[in-house]
Design a protein around this motif. Structure first.
Motif, PDB file in Angstrom:
ATOM      1  N   LYS A  19      37.982 -42.061  -6.528  1.00  0.00           N
ATOM      2  CA  LYS A  19      38.587 -43.372  -6.295  1.00  0.00           C
ATOM      3  C   LYS A  19      37.546 -44.498  -6.199  1.00  0.00           C
ATOM      4  N   ALA A  20      36.366 -44.269  -6.765  1.00  0.00           N
ATOM      5  CA  ALA A  20      35.319 -45.304  -6.742  1.00  0.00           C
ATOM      6  C   ALA A  20      35.765 -46.567  -7.466  1.00  0.00           C
ATOM      7  N   ILE A  21      36.683 -46.435  -8.426  1.00  0.00           N
ATOM      8  CA  ILE A  21      37.126 -47.600  -9.192  1.00  0.00           C
ATOM      9  C   ILE A  21      37.783 -48.637  -8.291  1.00  0.00           C
ATOM     10  N   LEU A  22      38.340 -48.206  -7.152  1.00  0.00           N
ATOM     11  CA  LEU A  22      38.995 -49.146  -6.237  1.00  0.00           C
ATOM     12  C   LEU A  22      38.002 -50.127  -5.622  1.00  0.00           C
ATOM     13  N   GLN A  23      36.714 -49.790  -5.682  1.00  0.00           N
ATOM     14  CA  GLN A  23      35.670 -50.676  -5.154  1.00  0.00           C
ATOM     15  C   GLN A  23      35.227 -51.739  -6.155  1.00  0.00           C
ATOM     16  N   LEU A  24      35.806 -51.726  -7.353  1.00  0.00           N
ATOM     17  CA  LEU A  24      35.330 -52.604  -8.418  1.00  0.00           C
ATOM     18  C   LEU A  24      35.324 -54.087  -8.041  1.00  0.00           C
ATOM     19  N   LYS A  29      31.717 -58.767  -6.923  1.00  0.00           N
ATOM     20  CA  LYS A  29      31.325 -59.930  -6.110  1.00  0.00           C
ATOM     21  C   LYS A  29      29.896 -59.810  -5.593  1.00  0.00           C
ATOM     22  N   ASN A  30      29.427 -58.574  -5.447  1.00  0.00           N
ATOM     23  CA  ASN A  30      28.049 -58.368  -4.980  1.00  0.00           C
ATOM     24  C   ASN A  30      27.003 -58.738  -6.017  1.00  0.00           C
ATOM     25  N   ILE A  31      27.388 -58.697  -7.294  1.00  0.00           N
ATOM     26  CA  ILE A  31      26.387 -58.936  -8.339  1.00  0.00           C
ATOM     27  C   ILE A  31      26.706 -60.143  -9.212  1.00  0.00           C
ATOM     28  N   TYR A  32      27.883 -60.772  -8.990  1.00  0.00           N
ATOM     29  CA  TYR A  32      28.338 -61.798  -9.916  1.00  0.00           C
ATOM     30  C   TYR A  32      29.147 -62.849  -9.165  1.00  0.00           C
ATOM     31  N   LYS A  33      28.820 -64.109  -9.374  1.00  0.00           N
ATOM     32  CA  LYS A  33      29.472 -65.202  -8.648  1.00  0.00           C
ATOM     33  C   LYS A  33      30.528 -65.925  -9.473  1.00  0.00           C
ATOM     34  N   ALA A  58      42.925 -58.892 -10.246  1.00  0.00           N
ATOM     35  CA  ALA A  58      43.875 -60.009 -10.315  1.00  0.00           C
ATOM     36  C   ALA A  58      43.243 -61.336  -9.912  1.00  0.00           C
ATOM     37  N   GLU A  59      42.227 -61.300  -9.059  1.00  0.00           N
ATOM     38  CA  GLU A  59      41.593 -62.551  -8.610  1.00  0.00           C
ATOM     39  C   GLU A  59      40.585 -63.104  -9.624  1.00  0.00           C
ATOM     40  N   PHE A  60      40.338 -62.348 -10.706  1.00  0.00           N
ATOM     41  CA  PHE A  60      39.406 -62.788 -11.745  1.00  0.00           C
ATOM     42  C   PHE A  60      40.181 -63.193 -12.999  1.00  0.00           C
ATOM     43  N   ASN A  61      39.502 -63.931 -13.851  1.00  0.00           N
ATOM     44  CA  ASN A  61      40.052 -64.289 -15.157  1.00  0.00           C
ATOM     45  C   ASN A  61      39.573 -63.232 -16.155  1.00  0.00           C
ATOM     46  N   VAL A  62      40.447 -62.279 -16.489  1.00  0.00           N
ATOM     47  CA  VAL A  62      40.056 -61.093 -17.260  1.00  0.00           C
ATOM     48  C   VAL A  62      40.514 -61.210 -18.712  1.00  0.00           C
ATOM     49  N   SER A  63      39.602 -60.888 -19.633  1.00  0.00           N
ATOM     50  CA  SER A  63      39.918 -60.805 -21.059  1.00  0.00           C
ATOM     51  C   SER A  63      39.518 -59.427 -21.572  1.00  0.00           C
ATOM     52  N   PHE A  64      40.309 -58.880 -22.504  1.00  0.00           N
ATOM     53  CA  PHE A  64      40.034 -57.570 -23.081  1.00  0.00           C
ATOM     54  C   PHE A  64      39.646 -57.689 -24.550  1.00  0.00           C
ATOM     55  N   VAL A  65      38.735 -56.814 -24.957  1.00  0.00           N
ATOM     56  CA  VAL A  65      38.471 -56.580 -26.379  1.00  0.00           C
ATOM     57  C   VAL A  65      38.733 -55.094 -26.598  1.00  0.00           C
ATOM     58  N   VAL A  66      39.657 -54.771 -27.496  1.00  0.00           N
ATOM     59  CA  VAL A  66      40.073 -53.384 -27.691  1.00  0.00           C
ATOM     60  C   VAL A  66      39.711 -52.951 -29.112  1.00  0.00           C
ATOM     61  N   VAL A  67      38.984 -51.830 -29.206  1.00  0.00           N
ATOM     62  CA  VAL A  67      38.569 -51.316 -30.519  1.00  0.00           C
ATOM     63  C   VAL A  67      39.208 -49.960 -30.757  1.00  0.00           C
ATOM     64  N   ALA A  68      39.189 -49.525 -32.001  1.00  0.00           N
ATOM     65  CA  ALA A  68      39.706 -48.199 -32.341  1.00  0.00           C
ATOM     66  C   ALA A  68      38.814 -47.123 -31.722  1.00  0.00           C
ATOM     67  N   PHE A 155      16.717 -50.682 -25.171  1.00  0.00           N
ATOM     68  CA  PHE A 155      16.743 -50.245 -23.786  1.00  0.00           C
ATOM     69  C   PHE A 155      17.220 -51.440 -22.963  1.00  0.00           C
ATOM     70  N   TYR A 156      18.337 -51.295 -22.277  1.00  0.00           N
ATOM     71  CA  TYR A 156      18.910 -52.415 -21.533  1.00  0.00           C
ATOM     72  C   TYR A 156      19.750 -51.861 -20.388  1.00  0.00           C
ATOM     73  N   GLN A 157      19.298 -52.110 -19.168  1.00  0.00           N
ATOM     74  CA  GLN A 157      19.946 -51.517 -18.006  1.00  0.00           C
ATOM     75  C   GLN A 157      21.160 -52.331 -17.555  1.00  0.00           C
ATOM     76  N   PRO A 158      22.214 -51.654 -17.096  1.00  0.00           N
ATOM     77  CA  PRO A 158      23.372 -52.364 -16.541  1.00  0.00           C
ATOM     78  C   PRO A 158      23.069 -52.895 -15.147  1.00  0.00           C
ATOM     79  N   LYS A 159      23.971 -53.697 -14.625  1.00  0.00           N
ATOM     80  CA  LYS A 159      23.864 -54.181 -13.248  1.00  0.00           C
ATOM     81  C   LYS A 159      24.422 -53.164 -12.259  1.00  0.00           C
ATOM     82  N   LEU A 160      25.288 -52.287 -12.762  1.00  0.00           N
ATOM     83  CA  LEU A 160      25.958 -51.309 -11.914  1.00  0.00           C
ATOM     84  C   LEU A 160      26.624 -50.262 -12.801  1.00  0.00           C
ATOM     85  N   VAL A 161      26.695 -49.030 -12.280  1.00  0.00           N
ATOM     86  CA  VAL A 161      27.481 -47.972 -12.926  1.00  0.00           C
ATOM     87  C   VAL A 161      28.469 -47.452 -11.891  1.00  0.00           C
TER      88      VAL A 161
END
Length: 347
Positions: A19-24, A29-33, A58-68, A155-161
């Protein structure tokens, strides 16, 4: 639990738990303003989880890009299409990108993140076992070229996994087995206990994922940019990647790597590097997790493996196993590889 990736230029956390996804929302908010969040996923994952993500964020403005879905998404054409769509959605350099899906999505979106506007912040949320134990960790991004797999990358590291084993409940059994090959690889290059538990079939999913991640973490911390020890992670991949390409990616990555590991221990045995018992035990574990043998002809792959990125000065740097948890890097010539399969080739 949190696993820290303390790298010289970019440190970040791997959040691993049920259930780590519930912390998303909290983690964002910890890494992005900002408020704008862009999520790239594939059609299958979108169908299962789009509503969950929309509700969570829901509190963010979310957009999706969906690929095959599928390996074909790791192409220059899809890469360009994703960037074009993000620009059309008015994504800016400071906005947050999320890779939500399996290894193909993680590799593709990581490469997009590293190159769009010369780098945008992004989060990896892997939804398959293969991506959770391998491609989401370590900062390698890539797409394929017609010459081979992962030939174009950074080589490019994410902000979080964020790794949530609960995603695996909707994973087809085939895809679970596909990921087990990378778990087994991790055991053979760096964790005797993991190998023993896999052999006995006595390990819980959370511990299994944690142990596989820690093997990769320890290697990456020593060699972030794949100059030496990080090559150990390529055990089974030299012939595995060639097998994938030769099948036009109809053979899944994990099954190809399983075959590639067997080829590597066979060659290592012929070269006097790998003890004979390694091949027997590895074969038993692969069969235990239903990663059955493809019975491919290694000789037909030898020319292809020399397109590998690890080919320097006419020799290929291959990973061999001297004992469980003890890999070595050994340059091998094309002639030596043919000689290892001379009896098969001459039949």
């Amino acid at each position: 639990m949190r696993i820290q990736m303390s790298l010289e230029k970019q440190s970040y956390d791997i959040l691993l738990d049920h259930k780590a996804i519930l912390q998303l929302p909290y983690e964002i908010k910890n890494i992005y303003k900002g408020q704008k969040v862009f999520i790239v996923t594939d059609e299958n994952v979108y169908k299962f989880y789009a509503n969950t993500l929309k509700s969570l964020l829901a509190e963010f403005n979310v957009s999706f890009v969906v690929v095959a879905p599928g390996e074909q998404a790791k192409s220059l054409a899809i890469y360009e299409s994703v960037i074009d769509t993000l620009m059309e959605q008015d994504m800016k350099r400071s906005d947050l990108l999320i890779a939500f899906g399996g290894g193909v999505i993680g590799d593709l979106v990581g490469f997009v993140a590293s190159t769009m506007y010369r780098g945008v912040p992004y989060i990896q949320i892997p939804t398959t076992l293969l991506a959770q134990v391998d491609s989401s960790v370590g900062g390698k991004t890539a797409i394929n070229s017609h010459k081979g797999k992962n030939m174009i990358g950074t080589f490019y590291q994410p902000k979080l996994v964020i790794i949530d084993p609960d995603f695996l409940r909707t994973l087809p059994n085939f895809e679970y087995k596909n990921g087990m090959a990378e778990v087994i690889k991790s055991a053979y290059i760096g964790d005797v206990v993991l190998q023993e538990k896999l052999f006995k079939g006595q390990i819980k999913t959370l511990e299994m994922i944690e142990r596989a991640i820690l093997v990769k973490r320890n290697v990456v911390l020593k060699d972030e940019f794949d100059l030496n020890e990080r090559m150990f992670l390529n055990f089974g991949h030299t012939f595995g990647h060639a097998l994938e390409k030769q099948s036009n990616y109809e053979i899944a990555h994990g099954f190809a790597v399983a075959e590639g590991m067997l080829m590597a221990v066979h060659i290592g045995e012929k070269l006097g590097i790998t003890p004979k018992h390694i091949q027997k035990d590895l074969r038993m574990i692969l069969e235990k997790y239903d990663l059955g043998l493809l019975k491919s002809d290694p000789v037909t792959l030898i020319d292809d493996v020399f397109y590998d990125k690890k080919n320097t000065h006419g020799e290929l740097k291959m990973i061999f196993i001297t004992d469980i948890g003890k890999p070595v890097i050994q340059p091998v010539s094309k002639e030596a590889l043919y000689e290892c399969y001379h009896s098969q080739a001459s039949k």
